[in-house]
Write an enzyme that holds these catalytic residues in place. Structure first.
Site, PDB file in Angstrom:
ATOM      1  N   ASP A  34       0.825  -1.216   0.000  1.00 46.32           N
ATOM      2  CA  ASP A  34       0.000   0.000   0.000  1.00 46.32           C
ATOM      3  C   ASP A  34       0.861   1.269   0.000  1.00 46.32           C
ATOM      4  OD1 ASP A  34      -2.438   1.219  -0.035  1.00 46.32           O
ATOM      5  OD2 ASP A  34      -3.008   0.702   2.013  1.00 46.32           O
ATOM      6  N   CYS A  73      -6.289   4.217  -3.383  1.00 44.12           N
ATOM      7  CA  CYS A  73      -6.364   2.762  -3.187  1.00 44.12           C
ATOM      8  C   CYS A  73      -7.398   2.029  -4.045  1.00 44.12           C
ATOM      9  CB  CYS A  73      -6.651   2.446  -1.718  1.00 44.12           C
ATOM     10  SG  CYS A  73      -5.425   3.106  -0.570  1.00 44.12           S
ATOM     11  N   HIS A 127      -9.882  -3.014  -1.577  1.00 41.06           N
ATOM     12  CA  HIS A 127      -9.891  -1.993  -0.525  1.00 41.06           C
ATOM     13  C   HIS A 127     -10.740  -2.463   0.661  1.00 41.06           C
ATOM     14  CE1 HIS A 127      -9.118   1.953   1.002  1.00 41.06           C
ATOM     15  NE2 HIS A 127     -10.397   2.223   1.158  1.00 41.06           N
ATOM     16  N   ASP A 315       0.176   0.253  -4.971  1.00 39.21           N
ATOM     17  CA  ASP A 315      -1.072   0.642  -5.663  1.00 39.21           C
ATOM     18  C   ASP A 315      -1.037   2.039  -6.291  1.00 39.21           C
ATOM     19  OD1 ASP A 315      -1.257   1.808  -3.125  1.00 39.21           O
ATOM     20  OD2 ASP A 315      -3.335   1.183  -2.768  1.00 39.21           O
TER      21      ASP A 315
HETATM   22 CA   LIG Z   1      -2.990   2.940  -1.373  1.00 30.66          CA
END
Ligand SMILES: [Ca+2]
Length: 481
Positions: A34, A73, A127, A315
């Site tokens: 992430d 995201c 997510h 991402d």
């Molecule tokens: Ca992210």
């Protein structure tokens, strides 16, 4: 005289053949990190301590110019996992599920599942709260250890802890404890266990998705990772100012940081605080790198490496003070460009980099092709398998990303196009693309940081016309020949 094959025998033979074929299929280890910037040792940034991902990069192919389709995201992940773009998924925010607009779309893991794979996810793959159970053979697993300090009013020593207005804890925190006292350490434990279990069931190839959550805010990691970086020596962003000539909504300053406590009021952040944030981000990168390393090591320990394709991606990018801004949520290079690397058993160009323009929407067709699976007609990317054999091959002429903005009563979408040399961003009415609100043009040959919008320069008008035509042709006009 030969005995005629009975229906039962034929059935058994077909069944055995199906298993044999399935057993030869490559496994997939799909690692997503992430908010990871493409700033790692393997991306030529030696200050970042990322020995495990660097080691992986030396065995695989690193994409130096990979672009997400929207720098936040869920839209980015949804696009990659469905193999379609945000205007198709209709996921431009963090609350909409893609099944609303695309109820029957076959996701990447679902395609593998439908073709005999065992598909399993753990951590943040889709997510938060937007999982897609039909994608997986078993329910998604989540670590119990906290991702952030979370709402609390006292630290372990009993001192009062300041909370932000959202009730969240410190934006940066050095944690006393082992790696698995936090989310990603426990996730690595889970992935290690999963690989041991998968080793024990060779009758079915696997697609294992592991979603690490650092270096997403808040920047908390065990202390030893903070000790890798001297905050006093961390340089500020080289361009701590707003892009000259850009519309005032192009870059948002980073209120995501303000959701946590311990953030000074106003912008820009004081230099000491900016360095502390950067140290925290770097510490989290090193922390997650160590967890990725544990998973990759276990893959080898279990003897699975020789038949497993490994892909690692972040991402989207992240700004650490560039453009006087923090976090993501824009169309700039810092946010749209993200890490992407792949290892394919038997690959001949190990350890190389490619500068080919690739898009995250290309991951789906690539993995499907590498596994010999049929490609759904819905896909909007292109398999980059040819780059594995020839990383310098002429490839896409542009990569496309987008970001929505509500500006007063205007509902805008910024569509950005990155070519080999330029970035052209056109902010248009979301419903009527002919209504143009603003345009940005950056020349990466003379301005790689995208500091000056040159769209108004008279001498550039022929160039703007040419790029606008290319922008209008969109991704369909940018495919490799
Ligand atoms: Ca992210």
């Amino acid at each position: 005289m030969k005995q005629p094959l009975t229906i039962v025998t034929i059935g058994l033979l077909l069944c055995a053949q199906a298993f044999a074929t399935a057993a030869q299929k490559p496994n997939i280890l799909f690692i997503v990190v992430d908010d990871l910037r493409p700033e790692l040792g393997c991306y030529g940034v030696p200050v970042i301590q990322s020995p495990n991902i660097d080691r992986f990069a030396q065995r695989g192919l690193v994409f130096d110019r990979a672009y997400c389709q929207q720098a936040v995201c869920s839209p980015s992940r949804t696009s990659l996992l469905t193999g379609t773009r945000p205007d198709t998924t209709k996921v431009w925010d963090l609350t909409t599920h893609f099944r609303k607009a695309q109820p029957d779309i076959i996701t990447l893991p679902q395609l593998f599942k439908n073709n005999g794979y065992f598909t399993e996810a753990m951590g943040k793959v889709y997510h938060h709260g937007l999982d897609d159970p039909v994608s997986w053979s078993v329910p998604t697993l989540f670590p119990k250890a906290p991702h952030g300090a979370g709402p609390r009013t006292e630290d372990p020593d009993g001192a009062k802890v300041e909370l932000s207005k959202t009730g969240r804890g410190p934006v940066v925190e050095e944690v006393d404890g082992p790696d698995n006292c936090l989310h990603d350490g426990e996730l690595a434990d889970m992935a290690v266990k999963a690989l041991q279990e998968l080793k024990g069931r060779p009758q079915q190839p696997f697609f294992l998705a592991v979603g690490f959550i650092k270096p997403h805010l808040p920047f908390n990691a065990p202390k030893k990772y903070f000790a890798l970086y001297d905050a006093a020596k961390i340089p500020p962003a080289p361009n701590p100012f707003y892009p000259i000539g850009a519309p005032k909504y192009a870059v948002v300053r980073g209120d995501e940081v303000r959701a946590y406590s311990g953030v000074p009021t106003g912008y820009p952040f004081p230099a000491d605080f900016a360095r502390k944030l950067k140290q925290g981000y770097y510490a989290c990168v090193s922390y997650v790198d160590a967890q990725v390393g544990r998973v990759l090591d276990e893959l080898e320990r279990q003897g699975l490496g020789a038949n497993t394709i490994v892909i690692l991606w972040g991402d989207h990018g992240w700004k650490l003070g560039e453009h006087q801004a923090w976090a993501k949520h824009t169309n700039v290079e810092n946010d749209t460009r993200a890490p992407l690397m792949i290892y394919v058993p038997g690959m001949t160009k190990a350890g190389q980099h490619t500068r080919a323009l690739v898009e995250f929407v290309d991951v789906y067709p690539t993995l499907a092709e590498l596994a010999g699976l049929p490609l759904p007609k819905t896909l909007e990317g292109t398999s980059f398998k040819p780059l594995l054999d020839d990383p310098q091959k002429a490839w896409k002429t542009a990569a496309f990303s987008q970001y929505p903005r509500k500006v007063g009563n205007k509902n805008l979408m910024g569509y950005t196009m990155r070519t080999d040399r330029y970035r052209l961003t056109r902010w248009v009415d979301h419903e009527d693309h002919a209504k143009v609100d603003a345009v940005e043009l950056y020349d990466h040959q003379t301005d790689p940081q995208e500091n000056t919008n040159i769209v108004q320069v008279a001498a550039n008008q022929a160039l703007v016309e040419k790029l606008t035509a290319q922008w209008s042709a969109g991704w369909r006009g940018a495919m490799p020949k």
